[in-house]
Design a protein around this motif. Structure first.
Motif, PDB file in Angstrom:
ATOM      1  N   PHE A   1      -0.285   2.465   5.508  1.00  0.00           N
ATOM      2  CA  PHE A   1      -1.139   1.779   6.483  1.00  0.00           C
ATOM      3  C   PHE A   1      -0.294   0.966   7.450  1.00  0.00           C
ATOM      4  O   PHE A   1       0.593   0.219   7.046  1.00  0.00           O
ATOM      5  CB  PHE A   1      -2.125   0.871   5.762  1.00  0.00           C
ATOM      6  CG  PHE A   1      -3.040   0.103   6.681  1.00  0.00           C
ATOM      7  CD1 PHE A   1      -4.242   0.654   7.088  1.00  0.00           C
ATOM      8  CD2 PHE A   1      -2.687  -1.155   7.152  1.00  0.00           C
ATOM      9  CE1 PHE A   1      -5.092  -0.047   7.932  1.00  0.00           C
ATOM     10  CE2 PHE A   1      -3.529  -1.867   7.997  1.00  0.00           C
ATOM     11  CZ  PHE A   1      -4.731  -1.300   8.389  1.00  0.00           C
TER      12      PHE A   1
ATOM     13  N   HIS B   1      -0.816  11.071   3.611  1.00  0.00           N
ATOM     14  CA  HIS B   1      -0.524  10.109   2.536  1.00  0.00           C
ATOM     15  C   HIS B   1      -1.154  10.522   1.212  1.00  0.00           C
ATOM     16  O   HIS B   1      -0.711  10.117   0.132  1.00  0.00           O
ATOM     17  CB  HIS B   1      -1.035   8.718   2.927  1.00  0.00           C
ATOM     18  CG  HIS B   1      -2.525   8.596   2.960  1.00  0.00           C
ATOM     19  ND1 HIS B   1      -3.290   8.347   1.854  1.00  0.00           N
ATOM     20  CD2 HIS B   1      -3.405   8.715   3.992  1.00  0.00           C
ATOM     21  CE1 HIS B   1      -4.563   8.295   2.184  1.00  0.00           C
ATOM     22  NE2 HIS B   1      -4.664   8.524   3.482  1.00  0.00           N
ATOM     23  N   ASP B   2      -2.197  11.353   1.291  1.00  0.00           N
ATOM     24  CA  ASP B   2      -2.897  11.763   0.078  1.00  0.00           C
ATOM     25  C   ASP B   2      -2.239  12.961  -0.606  1.00  0.00           C
ATOM     26  O   ASP B   2      -2.804  13.547  -1.535  1.00  0.00           O
ATOM     27  CB  ASP B   2      -4.355  12.090   0.405  1.00  0.00           C
ATOM     28  CG  ASP B   2      -4.491  13.073   1.559  1.00  0.00           C
ATOM     29  OD1 ASP B   2      -3.452  13.443   2.146  1.00  0.00           O
ATOM     30  OD2 ASP B   2      -5.627  13.466   1.871  1.00  0.00           O
TER      31      ASP B   2
ATOM     32  N   ARG C   1       0.830  -1.192   0.000  1.00  0.00           N
ATOM     33  CA  ARG C   1       0.000   0.000   0.000  1.00  0.00           C
ATOM     34  C   ARG C   1       0.870   1.249   0.000  1.00  0.00           C
ATOM     35  O   ARG C   1       1.921   1.286   0.629  1.00  0.00           O
ATOM     36  CB  ARG C   1      -0.907  -0.006   1.231  1.00  0.00           C
ATOM     37  CG  ARG C   1      -1.896  -1.165   1.239  1.00  0.00           C
ATOM     38  CD  ARG C   1      -2.696  -1.201   2.522  1.00  0.00           C
ATOM     39  NE  ARG C   1      -3.488   0.008   2.701  1.00  0.00           N
ATOM     40  CZ  ARG C   1      -4.722   0.004   3.198  1.00  0.00           C
ATOM     41  NH1 ARG C   1      -5.297  -1.144   3.515  1.00  0.00           N
ATOM     42  NH2 ARG C   1      -5.375   1.130   3.378  1.00  0.00           N
TER      43      ARG C   1
ATOM     44  N   GLU D   1      -4.340   2.282  10.773  1.00  0.00           N
ATOM     45  CA  GLU D   1      -4.642   3.543  10.113  1.00  0.00           C
ATOM     46  C   GLU D   1      -3.563   3.890   9.101  1.00  0.00           C
ATOM     47  O   GLU D   1      -2.427   3.424   9.203  1.00  0.00           O
ATOM     48  CB  GLU D   1      -4.745   4.681  11.138  1.00  0.00           C
ATOM     49  CG  GLU D   1      -5.897   4.541  12.118  1.00  0.00           C
ATOM     50  CD  GLU D   1      -5.929   5.699  13.105  1.00  0.00           C
ATOM     51  OE1 GLU D   1      -5.002   6.543  13.048  1.00  0.00           O
ATOM     52  OE2 GLU D   1      -6.867   5.754  13.918  1.00  0.00           O
ATOM     53  N   SER D   2      -3.921   4.714   8.160  1.00  0.00           N
ATOM     54  CA  SER D   2      -2.946   5.231   7.206  1.00  0.00           C
ATOM     55  C   SER D   2      -2.189   6.390   7.826  1.00  0.00           C
ATOM     56  O   SER D   2      -2.609   6.962   8.835  1.00  0.00           O
ATOM     57  CB  SER D   2      -3.650   5.693   5.930  1.00  0.00           C
ATOM     58  OG  SER D   2      -4.363   4.620   5.334  1.00  0.00           O
TER      59      SER D   2
ATOM     60  N   ASP E   1      -0.269   4.153   1.103  1.00  0.00           N
ATOM     61  CA  ASP E   1      -0.789   5.131   2.069  1.00  0.00           C
ATOM     62  C   ASP E   1      -0.152   4.984   3.447  1.00  0.00           C
ATOM     63  O   ASP E   1      -0.537   5.672   4.397  1.00  0.00           O
ATOM     64  CB  ASP E   1      -2.312   5.014   2.191  1.00  0.00           C
ATOM     65  CG  ASP E   1      -2.771   3.636   2.662  1.00  0.00           C
ATOM     66  OD1 ASP E   1      -1.898   2.780   2.936  1.00  0.00           O
ATOM     67  OD2 ASP E   1      -3.991   3.427   2.757  1.00  0.00           O
TER      68      ASP E   1
ATOM     69  N   CYS F   1       3.680   9.847  -1.440  1.00  0.00           N
ATOM     70  CA  CYS F   1       3.902   8.519  -0.879  1.00  0.00           C
ATOM     71  C   CYS F   1       3.910   7.483  -2.008  1.00  0.00           C
ATOM     72  O   CYS F   1       2.970   7.431  -2.818  1.00  0.00           O
ATOM     73  CB  CYS F   1       2.811   8.164   0.133  1.00  0.00           C
ATOM     74  SG  CYS F   1       2.861   9.152   1.642  1.00  0.00           S
TER      75      CYS F   1
END
Length: 317
Positions: free
Chosen positions: A250, A261-262, A246, A256-257, A248, A266
């Motif tokens: 996680f 991350h958005d 992943r 949780e991320s 993000d 990343c």
């Protein structure tokens, strides 16, 4: 050491001298970045002063390497286990079946397993430690061959194709990417880990030798699944598509991320080693695995001029 060997031969009755560098586990269990036959200099030095047969070890994984060491006079004999992870090395090599030798890739999974209190295991030979169940002579032909479709050409899919084809099934394997091996292939792209690619190469060749048909660059998606099933008409479908990392961040510990991350900054280590992205500037590598991937990914980034920091769960490497 030369003097010790000479003294032992004069004062005791010995049959042979076995030379191995054993001062640290990194030498006893030689990692894959060491060259083949790397202990030959030590053995040659002992042979110069010894009247007994001298045995040598150290990343001797093919008949060619073994023959080279013997021809150069580095030793007189090789212990049967030295080219291991395949007990029938000498037999297969002597019969001109070098391609059947399951070469040790020096992943050291065997040593890690034992050091943690587990049994002896190999990173890609499930027969090790299970010889009575899965070893030579245990594979039985099927009475009614089936048409089997394997989706995914990572180590799991390739191993299934190899074994099921050996038993007599009609096997077709479809891999989305141009390269087989999945995460095994990706790890082979990391610094000093090219030997890992041997795993996929061997599994592919053995599966094909057993009769399996392997097609790369052949994705199976929700959109073309029915078309593929109609064209292949399999009796069984084996899904071996593996997993993806992943992007993000996680964390299993928090479920949780990572915040931020958005941001689009990343990426996964897969993106880095395949060259899909080229991080620059200041990079943080988050190690939630405590294996070789994070530090070697950091090495790869640093070699390209990136400033790297590692955040890890490990107490130390």
């Amino acid at each position: 050491m030369k003097q010790i060997v000479q003294d032992l031969e004069q004062q005791t009755e010995i049959d042979y001298v076995n030379v191995s560098a054993g001062v640290h586990h990194a030498f006893i269990h030689t990692p894959m970045e060491f060259e083949a036959g790397w202990e030959r200099g030590y053995a040659r030095g002992i042979r110069d002063v010894s009247s007994k047969p001298v045995l040598l070890v150290g990343r001797i994984t093919t008949p060619d390497v073994a023959e080279m060491l013997l021809e150069r006079g580095c030793g007189r004999h090789l212990p049967r286990a030295t080219a291991l992870r395949r007990p029938r090395l000498g037999l297969e090599g002597g019969r001109g079946r070098e391609e059947d030798i399951r070469r040790c890739v020096a992943a050291n999974f065997c040593w890690k397993s034992v050091s943690r209190g587990g049994r002896v295991q190999c990173v890609y030979n499930p027969e090790i430690g299970r010889e009575a169940t899965w070893g030579k002579g245990t594979l039985t032909p099927v009475s009614t061959p089936k048409k089997v479709l394997v989706i995914g050409g990572g180590p799991a899919g390739l191993e299934f194709a190899r074994v099921s084809a050996a038993r007599g099934h009609d096997v077709v394997l479809l891999e989305r990417e141009a390269e087989l091996g999945g995460h095994v292939y990706l790890q082979s792209l990391l610094p000093s880990r090219s030997e890992f690619g041997t795993i996929a190469d061997w599994l592919q060749k053995q599966a094909q030798k057993n009769g399996a048909e392997i097609r790369t660059s052949s994705p199976v998606t929700a959109e073309n699944l029915q078309e593929v099933l109609t064209a292949e008409a399999p009796d069984h479908v084996v899904v071996a598509t593996g997993s993806k990392y992943r992007a993000d961040g996680f964390q299993g510990w928090t479920a949780e991320s990572l915040p931020g991350h958005d941001s689009g900054q990343c990426v996964t280590w897969e993106d880095v080693v395949t060259g899909k992205v080229h991080p620059s500037g200041h990079v943080v590598v988050i190690d939630d695995d405590c294996g070789v991937i994070a530090p070697l990914c950091a090495v790869a980034l640093a070699e390209n001029g990136t400033e790297v920091k590692i955040v890890t769960l490990a107490d130390g490497w």
